[in-house]
Design a protein around this motif. Structure first.
Motif, mmCIF file in Angstrom:
data_model
loop_
_atom_site.group_PDB
_atom_site.id
_atom_site.type_symbol
_atom_site.label_atom_id
_atom_site.label_comp_id
_atom_site.label_asym_id
_atom_site.label_seq_id
_atom_site.Cartn_x
_atom_site.Cartn_y
_atom_site.Cartn_z
ATOM 1 N N GLY A 50 1.306 3.937 -2.792
ATOM 2 C CA GLY A 50 0.382 5.123 -2.571
ATOM 3 C C GLY A 50 -0.993 5.322 -2.081
ATOM 4 O O GLY A 50 -1.335 6.717 -1.993
ATOM 5 N N ARG A 74 4.159 0.421 7.117
ATOM 6 C CA ARG A 74 4.261 0.928 6.265
ATOM 7 C C ARG A 74 5.271 2.418 6.340
ATOM 8 O O ARG A 74 5.758 2.895 5.468
ATOM 9 N N ALA A 103 -2.271 9.964 -0.076
ATOM 10 C CA ALA A 103 -3.490 8.190 0.375
ATOM 11 C C ALA A 103 -4.364 8.665 2.080
ATOM 12 O O ALA A 103 -4.959 8.732 1.958
ATOM 13 N N ALA A 116 0.984 -1.099 0.014
ATOM 14 C CA ALA A 116 -0.232 0.202 -0.001
ATOM 15 C C ALA A 116 0.601 1.361 0.146
ATOM 16 O O ALA A 116 1.017 1.973 -1.044
ATOM 17 N N GLU A 117 1.595 1.065 0.857
ATOM 18 C CA GLU A 117 2.455 2.593 1.120
ATOM 19 C C GLU A 117 3.314 2.697 -0.544
ATOM 20 O O GLU A 117 3.556 3.533 -0.780
ATOM 21 N N MET A 118 4.058 1.713 -0.129
ATOM 22 C CA MET A 118 4.786 1.532 -2.367
ATOM 23 C C MET A 118 4.208 2.153 -3.493
ATOM 24 O O MET A 118 4.369 3.075 -4.620
#
Ligand SMILES: Cc1cc2nc3c(=O)[nH]c(=O)nc-3n(C[C@H](O)[C@H](O)[C@H](O)COP(=O)(O)OP(=O)(O)OC[C@H]3O[C@@H](n4cnc5c(N)ncnc54)[C@H](O)[C@@H]3O)c2cc1C
Ligand SMILES: Nc1ncnc2c1ncn2[C@@H]1O[C@H](COP(=O)(O)O)[C@@H](O)[C@H]1O
Lengths: 277, 326
Positions: free
Chosen positions: A143, B105, B181, A139-141
């Motif tokens: 964005g 994260r 996000a 998810a972080e990669m």
């Protein structure tokens, strides 16, 4: 919607206590144990199928892709998901030693960039490595927003947003995320009313758990495509983020189990022997 | 020399005790490598909690007051900014569901290695090695990150809570960083059931019930009197939670909570691998089960072979009487 479900094969989780460590501690071996789909990934496949169908009408509303990183035999794992009802498989050929959190997440990101799903729906954790990290990392990669530990998912706004009930330490935390997003699922996602997609009537009773493949499903799965990719072809950095120089078995619990027949005997022993009450 | 940043977990505007297990790891690494450790108090009540967090011997306590409910996209940017500024070799927090959600994260933001749910650490030649339970606790792996920095989740049941150290750390407010996000997530609410009982992960005694209790009523009328007589926290197996007898936050196991109390009593629980993963670190384990062959016997110290509907009420009465005697 288009949903991508990453699935890993793991050695039979119900026999995880039969996993062995080599004499020099360098490797873990699961020889003699069956390979199974990671249970949380199987739940994610089930959740994706429920999101993408009008169940009573037996009607498909979207495409469900399944993918796996691993040696060639993971095709078997993908076939199982295809037999449940997923539409297409993607096998990313990688050795077991390459399957570390960042490499898997980078490969999945490359695949997402190519396939452009609306949702990546995956297990919260693999039950071999027990890391619980690929979803968050991906998810972080990307964005993208994420919702981990999902126990309920419902679609809103014509499929543009999801409301997700997350099973956390202190209760149930509800988030609303705008797609595209990553959702990782927990056990209760396969409860009879875990998924609401606006098409399947709210009173439709699903069985508890992931569906079994029907004979017809198994036959159809043989004809479904499994695309093959090589990890090296994805143009990603394949350096692993960590090394495991040593494995060991947990110490055996000392002492034997003492069987007793009466409450008085139990309490007496807890008091005088164990000094636990 | 490795400096460590502890990400605090707050609850109801105050400090959650989970944080103190991460402080213990931070102290171990800092003292083992000649580094220092700082704490980041972040979220609703960060300012308030900072006063409390200042008691644990940190070089500094950073404060990031963020309003509204928690989600990772909202906190991760600030944690990452603070981590970058301080060039920490290790960022750590408790592997609670909060930590498990947030920390990977943060690791991805930093390009650091995420090390999940560790049960021990050791410093060897200036390098930190982490021990992790894998395969539902049936294997331990020792791992070392290949990157310059690591983000490490600490298994609460395996680390002591850090004691107060005397003195007060300096506090400093930090800027709140944001992330696109976060605009795509809305916090809707947190539904939790308050209980007067001790918290499952912190209790000295845990009494858990399984499928055999048959109903929510069974938990209430049969198990709860024993739980309360023993001053225990209540736990459950997955089967009991799935059947709706008790809420999910009571589940003990590979995918529920991991507990290691002084005394664990498993009532009508067979002892599947996934359940054992969450309780086999307990000091004394008691099983109450009518089936002598139940796999829980592999880890139990004492096994009362009996029908729980007879034995548990009797035991509740007798424990009460024992406690009354002192
Ligand atoms: C991916 C995955 C993750 C999982 N995670 C977890 C987890 O975190 N935690 C967890 O607990 N499980 C977990 N499980 C489920 C686990 O495999 C078992 O199914 C579950 O623990 C069984 O619960 P139980 O012992 O209550 O029920 P059962 O296995 O049905 O056992 C009931 C026991 O009660 C005894 N009994 C029945 N009647 C009486 C009576 N009157 N008096 C005394 N004894 C009686 C029986 O002899 C039996 O031993 C997971 C499973 C999967 C696939
Ligand atoms: N080799 C793999 N192939 C496909 N998906 C994977 C693989 N490894 C991990 N995943 C996905 O990432 C999730 C979390 O895994 P982990 O963070 O390793 O515990 C799993 O439930 C899978 O959905």
């Amino acid at each position: 919607m288009k949903i991508l479900v990453p699935v890993k094969r793991v050695c039979d989780p119900d026999n995880a206590n039969k996993v062995k460590v080599s004499a020099d501690g360098a490797t873990v071996t699961s020889d003699g144990l069956e390979w199974k789909p990671n249970p949380f990934d199987e739940y994610a496949v089930e959740a994706a199928l429920r999101l993408n169908e009008n169940a009573p009408k037996n009607e498909k509303l979207g495409e469900t892709l399944v993918c796996s990183l691993g040696p060639a035999e993971v095709a078997q794992t993908l076939r199982q998901a295809l037999a449940m009802g997923a539409d297409r498989g993607i096998l990313i050929d990688a050795t077991d030693g390459q399957l570390d959190t960042t490499v898997v997440a980078r490969a999945l990101k490359a695949l997402v960039d190519k396939e452009k799903p609306d949702l990546v729906l995956m297990g919260k954790q693999t039950v071999d490595g027990d890391s619980n990290a690929v979803g968050q990392t991906l998810a972080e990669m990307l964005g993208w927003p994420m919702a981990t530990f999902a126990m309920t998912v419902s679609t809103n706004d014509g499929g543009k947003t999801l409301t997700v009930g997350r099973e956390v330490d202190t209760g149930v935390l509800t988030l609303k995320v705008t797609l595209p997003a990553v959702v990782t699922v927990d056990l209760r996602i396969v409860a009879p009313a875990g998924i609401k997609n606006g098409a399947t009537p709210a009173d439709h009773k699903y069985n508890e758990g992931a569906r079994y493949a029907s004979l017809k499903g198994i036959m159809q799965a043989k004809k479904k495509a499994i695309d093959q990719l090589k990890l090296s072809e994805l143009g990603i950095d394949t350096a692993t983020s960590s090394a495991y120089p040593k494995f060991e078995l947990p110490p055996a619990r000392t002492g034997n189990c003492v069987f007793v027949e009466t409450v008085d005997d139990l309490l007496g022993k807890l008091r005088t022997q164990a000094k636990a009450i | 020399m490795t400096d460590v940043l502890v990400v605090a977990e707050l609850i109801d505007g105050g400090l959650r005790r989970t944080t103190l297990t991460a402080v213990t790891l931070a102290k171990q690494i800092a003292s083992g490598t000649g580094g220092a450790f700082d704490i980041l108090s972040i979220g609703v009540g960060a300012k308030n909690a900072a006063g409390n967090l200042a008691k644990y011997g940190a070089r500094k306590v950073f404060v990031a007051e963020i309003a509204g409910g928690y989600f990772a996209e909202k906190y991760a940017p600030t944690v990452a900014e603070v981590a970058k500024k301080g060039s920490y070799g290790v960022v750590t927090g408790c592997a609670s569901t909060y930590g498990k959600d947030l920390l990977p994260r943060v690791a991805a933001k930093l390009g650091a290695t995420n090390v999940s749910d560790i049960s021990a650490a050791k410093v060897e030649g200036g390098k930190v090695l982490y021990k992790r339970p894998m395969y539902a606790g049936n294997v331990f792996g020792w791992t070392s990150p290949n990157t310059a920095s690591a983000v490490v989740g600490v298994r609460q049941s395996e680390f002591e809570s850090a004691p107060e150290a005397g003195g007060a750390s300096a506090t400093e407010e930090v800027a709140i960083a944001t992330d696109p996000a976060a605009a795509r997530v809305e916090f809707v609410g947190l539904e939790s059931q308050k209980s007067a009982r001790p918290e499952l992960t912190e209790a000295a005694t845990v009494v858990s019930g399984g499928r055999a209790l048959k109903s929510a009523e069974g938990f209430k009328t049969v198990l709860e009197p024993l739980v309360d007589a023993m001053g225990a926290a209540m736990g459950a197996s997955r089967a009991a939670v799935d059947a709706g007898y008790v809420p999910g936050d009571l589940q003990v196991g590979q995918t529920g909570k991991v507990v290691a109390p002084k005394l664990y009593v498993a009532v009508g629980i067979s002892g599947a691998i996934q359940h054992l993963a969450g309780m086999k670190g307990s000091k004394v384990i008691v099983a109450i089960n009518k089936d002598k062959e139940a796999p829980i016997a592999q880890v139990a110290d004492y096994f009362l072979v009996a029908d729980l509907f007879k034995a548990v009420p009797e035991m509740a009465e007798k424990v009460k009487a024992l406690k009354a005697q002192g």
